[in-house]
Write an enzyme that holds these catalytic residues in place. Structure first.
Site, PDB file in Angstrom:
ATOM      1  N   HIS A 205       0.914  -1.229   0.221  1.00  0.00           N
ATOM      2  CA  HIS A 205       0.014  -0.045  -0.018  1.00  0.00           C
ATOM      3  C   HIS A 205       0.939   1.249   0.150  1.00  0.00           C
ATOM      4  O   HIS A 205       1.549   1.717   0.835  1.00  0.00           O
ATOM      5  CB  HIS A 205      -0.590  -0.120   1.192  1.00  0.00           C
ATOM      6  CG  HIS A 205      -1.887   0.998   1.484  1.00  0.00           C
ATOM      7  ND1 HIS A 205      -2.837   0.930   1.387  1.00  0.00           N
ATOM      8  CD2 HIS A 205      -1.480   2.256   1.932  1.00  0.00           C
ATOM      9  CE1 HIS A 205      -3.882   2.079   1.722  1.00  0.00           C
ATOM     10  NE2 HIS A 205      -2.935   2.895   2.035  1.00  0.00           N
ATOM     11  N   HIS A 207       1.902   5.207  -0.877  1.00  0.00           N
ATOM     12  CA  HIS A 207       1.403   6.437  -1.026  1.00  0.00           C
ATOM     13  C   HIS A 207       2.726   7.280  -2.027  1.00  0.00           C
ATOM     14  O   HIS A 207       3.713   6.949  -1.902  1.00  0.00           O
ATOM     15  CB  HIS A 207       1.162   7.317   0.199  1.00  0.00           C
ATOM     16  CG  HIS A 207      -0.195   6.909   0.807  1.00  0.00           C
ATOM     17  ND1 HIS A 207      -1.084   7.737   0.967  1.00  0.00           N
ATOM     18  CD2 HIS A 207      -0.544   5.752   1.333  1.00  0.00           C
ATOM     19  CE1 HIS A 207      -2.270   7.272   1.617  1.00  0.00           C
ATOM     20  NE2 HIS A 207      -1.669   6.014   1.872  1.00  0.00           N
ATOM     21  N   CYS A 238      -2.461  12.766   2.934  1.00  0.00           N
ATOM     22  CA  CYS A 238      -2.175  12.269   4.351  1.00  0.00           C
ATOM     23  C   CYS A 238      -2.219  13.280   5.408  1.00  0.00           C
ATOM     24  O   CYS A 238      -1.594  14.284   5.045  1.00  0.00           O
ATOM     25  CB  CYS A 238      -0.896  11.398   4.348  1.00  0.00           C
ATOM     26  SG  CYS A 238      -0.461  10.948   5.920  1.00  0.00           S
ATOM     27  N   ASN A 247      -2.523   7.858  -2.427  1.00  0.00           N
ATOM     28  CA  ASN A 247      -2.418   6.671  -2.964  1.00  0.00           C
ATOM     29  C   ASN A 247      -1.722   6.670  -4.411  1.00  0.00           C
ATOM     30  O   ASN A 247      -2.494   7.312  -5.094  1.00  0.00           O
ATOM     31  CB  ASN A 247      -3.317   5.755  -2.755  1.00  0.00           C
ATOM     32  CG  ASN A 247      -3.557   5.059  -1.283  1.00  0.00           C
ATOM     33  OD1 ASN A 247      -4.333   6.070  -0.673  1.00  0.00           O
ATOM     34  ND2 ASN A 247      -3.033   4.163  -0.704  1.00  0.00           N
TER      35      ASN A 247
HETATM   36  P1  HMG Z   1     -11.368   7.246  20.749  1.00  0.00           P
HETATM   37  O1  HMG Z   1     -11.918   8.821  21.000  1.00  0.00           O
HETATM   38  O2  HMG Z   1     -10.288   6.835  21.739  1.00  0.00           O
HETATM   39  O3  HMG Z   1     -12.613   6.491  21.243  1.00  0.00           O
HETATM   40  O4  HMG Z   1     -11.297   7.148  19.191  1.00  0.00           O
HETATM   41  P2  HMG Z   1     -13.408   6.145  22.365  1.00  0.00           P
HETATM   42  O5  HMG Z   1     -13.769   4.830  22.276  1.00  0.00           O
HETATM   43  O6  HMG Z   1     -13.047   7.144  23.552  1.00  0.00           O
HETATM   44  O7  HMG Z   1     -14.985   7.030  21.770  1.00  0.00           O
HETATM   45  C1  HMG Z   1     -14.820   8.539  21.407  1.00  0.00           C
HETATM   46  C2  HMG Z   1     -16.333   8.661  20.770  1.00  0.00           C
HETATM   47  O8  HMG Z   1     -16.184   8.072  19.484  1.00  0.00           O
HETATM   48  C3  HMG Z   1     -17.649   8.114  21.351  1.00  0.00           C
HETATM   49  O9  HMG Z   1     -18.665   8.987  21.071  1.00  0.00           O
HETATM   50  C4  HMG Z   1     -17.702   6.839  20.429  1.00  0.00           C
HETATM   51  O10 HMG Z   1     -19.112   6.325  20.685  1.00  0.00           O
HETATM   52  C5  HMG Z   1     -17.282   7.278  19.361  1.00  0.00           C
HETATM   53  P3  HMG Z   1     -19.255   9.888  22.287  1.00  0.00           P
HETATM   54  O11 HMG Z   1     -19.589   9.236  23.330  1.00  0.00           O
HETATM   55  O12 HMG Z   1     -18.134  10.937  22.444  1.00  0.00           O
HETATM   56  O13 HMG Z   1     -20.364  10.719  21.674  1.00  0.00           O
HETATM   57  N1  HMG Z   1     -16.870   6.131  18.379  1.00  0.00           N
HETATM   58  C6  HMG Z   1     -17.260   5.654  17.423  1.00  0.00           C
HETATM   59  N2  HMG Z   1     -18.275   6.059  16.589  1.00  0.00           N
HETATM   60  C7  HMG Z   1     -18.576   5.468  15.300  1.00  0.00           C
HETATM   61  N3  HMG Z   1     -17.883   4.261  14.898  1.00  0.00           N
HETATM   62  C8  HMG Z   1     -16.853   3.933  15.608  1.00  0.00           C
HETATM   63  C9  HMG Z   1     -16.530   4.626  16.836  1.00  0.00           C
HETATM   64  N4  HMG Z   1     -15.647   4.393  17.863  1.00  0.00           N
HETATM   65  C10 HMG Z   1     -15.821   5.273  18.870  1.00  0.00           C
HETATM   66  N5  HMG Z   1     -16.104   2.641  15.268  1.00  0.00           N
HETATM   67  C11 HMG Z   1     -10.956   5.669  17.469  1.00  0.00           C
HETATM   68  C12 HMG Z   1     -10.835   5.814  18.858  1.00  0.00           C
HETATM   69  C13 HMG Z   1     -10.263   4.437  17.065  1.00  0.00           C
HETATM   70  C14 HMG Z   1     -12.452   4.988  17.455  1.00  0.00           C
HETATM   71  C15 HMG Z   1     -11.013   6.892  16.601  1.00  0.00           C
HETATM   72  O14 HMG Z   1      -9.584   7.326  17.089  1.00  0.00           O
HETATM   73  C16 HMG Z   1     -11.184   6.748  15.289  1.00  0.00           C
HETATM   74  O15 HMG Z   1     -12.283   6.567  14.599  1.00  0.00           O
HETATM   75  N6  HMG Z   1     -10.178   7.202  14.516  1.00  0.00           N
HETATM   76  C17 HMG Z   1     -10.359   6.961  12.957  1.00  0.00           C
HETATM   77  C18 HMG Z   1      -8.994   6.810  12.482  1.00  0.00           C
HETATM   78  C19 HMG Z   1      -9.027   6.699  11.018  1.00  0.00           C
HETATM   79  O16 HMG Z   1      -9.998   6.319  10.418  1.00  0.00           O
HETATM   80  N7  HMG Z   1      -7.831   6.987  10.296  1.00  0.00           N
HETATM   81  C20 HMG Z   1      -7.827   6.548   9.300  1.00  0.00           C
HETATM   82  C21 HMG Z   1      -7.797   5.025   8.773  1.00  0.00           C
HETATM   83  S1  HMG Z   1      -6.179   4.431   9.029  1.00  0.00           S
HETATM   84  C22 HMG Z   1      -5.483   4.842   7.426  1.00  0.00           C
HETATM   85  O17 HMG Z   1      -5.928   5.340   6.610  1.00  0.00           O
HETATM   86  C23 HMG Z   1      -4.356   4.049   6.968  1.00  0.00           C
HETATM   87  C24 HMG Z   1      -4.504   3.233   6.136  1.00  0.00           C
HETATM   88  O18 HMG Z   1      -4.828   3.525   4.915  1.00  0.00           O
HETATM   89  C25 HMG Z   1      -2.806   2.666   5.471  1.00  0.00           C
HETATM   90  C26 HMG Z   1      -1.916   3.365   5.516  1.00  0.00           C
HETATM   91  O19 HMG Z   1      -1.770   4.255   4.534  1.00  0.00           O
HETATM   92  O20 HMG Z   1      -1.227   3.554   6.230  1.00  0.00           O
HETATM   93  C27 HMG Z   1      -5.255   2.092   6.218  1.00  0.00           C
HETATM   94 MG    MG Z   2      -3.389   4.712   3.163  1.00  0.00          MG
END
Ligand code: HMG
Ligand code: MG
Length: 299
Positions: A205, A207, A238, A247
């Site tokens: 993967h 970028h 990113c 990507n």
């Molecule tokens: P947190 O704040 O530590 O989690 O987030 P929490 O458990 O304390 O929850 C906080 C709030 O988020 C709560 O809501 C939860 O209900 C809600 P509130 O009570 O405050 O109203 N919540 C959710 N809502 C919907 N769906 C869920 C969910 N989980 C919690 N699943 C968490 C931790 C991981 C959830 C947060 O940091 C998050 O969602 N992060 C998203 C990160 C993300 O999407 N990053 C991009 C993807 S990775 C990437 O792109 C890399 C990749 O492409 C490969 C590469 O290139 O390297 C894959």
């Molecule tokens: Mg990625």
């Protein structure tokens, strides 16, 4: 070695999550359906993450409900935790993608926890997914460099791979999240990881921040990789690396693979038109060189 390369289209998730403009459900669905008609075998359809963190991916349940799922095409969705998994399952997902990082500081920034904590959070998700008969893909971010820690050793990557394998992941995608990797390092890393993960279960993967993505993919193909992630029109960016591009563009990968005599099942002309169309919808430049050449050579 197989002459078929599985191209995993991540534009509707990794691409759109990093675009400043949030697309409507209708356009997200149209993008996915068009990509499926281009012959892409795997299309990451969205994510079930916190909408506060990634508003662009809100409503992935509605997207899954509306796509014209093609038989034989896989539509994985990204989930970070059990909450996301339950939402994905309720929305009818039959494949999920988990994510972890090889860098501690990146793990904190992206998931608000350490690598060890993120793995413990993923174990029950993988368990539930396997029990429900879902396929599980997993990403490892920052395998060739981290915006906060710089170089990342192969040992950090293989340690995470071992844990992902142990939890039953079917495929592990090695992510050069900030696009700093170069071909020799990419090839060395793949060869090191392949000593513990069967090469058929590995994906890459890249970028394209430093313009190395196609060269890196070529080096990884030489090392035996046959699954490559890419994003139509090079969608995305990113958030952790200033000026970083998205990507590698799917059109560019498909063109290179075709030139190498490797089969992908992709209709490149249709894909180029799709990349050009989505770039227009997002009012951004088309970041695929192949796409621009095929669509605008006579402009
Ligand atoms: P947190 O704040 O530590 O989690 O987030 P929490 O458990 O304390 O929850 C906080 C709030 O988020 C709560 O809501 C939860 O209900 C809600 P509130 O009570 O405050 O109203 N919540 C959710 N809502 C919907 N769906 C869920 C969910 N989980 C919690 N699943 C968490 C931790 C991981 C959830 C947060 O940091 C998050 O969602 N992060 C998203 C990160 C993300 O999407 N990053 C991009 C993807 S990775 C990437 O792109 C890399 C990749 O492409 C490969 C590469 O290139 O390297 C894959
Ligand atoms: Mg990625």
């Amino acid at each position: 070695m197989s002459d078929f390369v599985t191209v995993v289209e991540v534009g509707p998730r990794d691409g759109l999550q990093n675009e400043p403009q949030t697309l409507s459900t209708t356009l997200r669905v149209e993008l996915i359906d068009r990509l499926a008609l281009c012959g892409l075998p795997v299309i990451e359809a969205g994510s079930f993450v916190s909408p506060q963190w990634v508003p662009q991916m809100a409503g992935t349940d509605k997207v899954l409900a509306a796509i014209a799922a093609r038989p034989g095409t896989r539509y994985p969705v990204l989930v970070p935790n059990l909450q996301g998994f339950e939402l994905a399952l309720a929305a009818g997902a039959n494949e999920i993608a988990l994510f972890a990082a090889a860098s501690e500081r990146f793990s904190q920034q992206n998931t608000n926890c350490s690598i060890a904590e993120s793995i413990s959070r993923l174990v029950p998700v993988a368990e539930r997914a396997k029990a429900a008969g879902l396929r599980v893909r997993a990403y490892i971010s920052c395998v060739l460099g981290c915006p906060y820690e710089g170089n990342i050793g192969a040992g950090a990557v293989t340690a995470v791979c071992e844990q992902l394998l142990q939890m039953g992941c079917d495929e592990i995608s090695l992510g050069d999240t900030i696009g700093t990797g170069t071909p020799a390092d990419a090839s060395t890393l793949v060869r090191a990881v392949a000593t513990i993960v069967p090469i058929t279960q590995l994906a890459v993967h890249f970028h394209d921040t430093y313009g190395q993505a196609l060269a890196n993919i070529l080096a990884c193909l030489d090392a035996g990789i046959r699954t490559v992630d890419a994003s139509v029109a090079g969608l995305g960016g990113c958030p952790y690396a200033k000026g970083a591009s998205g990507n590698v563009a799917t059109e560019d990968v498909a063109y290179m693979l075709d030139g190498l005599g490797l089969d992908t099942g992709i209709d490149l002309q249709a894909l180029a038109r799709t990349g050009d169309w989505i770039s227009k919808q997002l009012q951004r430049p088309n970041n695929s060189k192949t796409g621009v050449a095929l669509c605008h050579i006579n402009d």
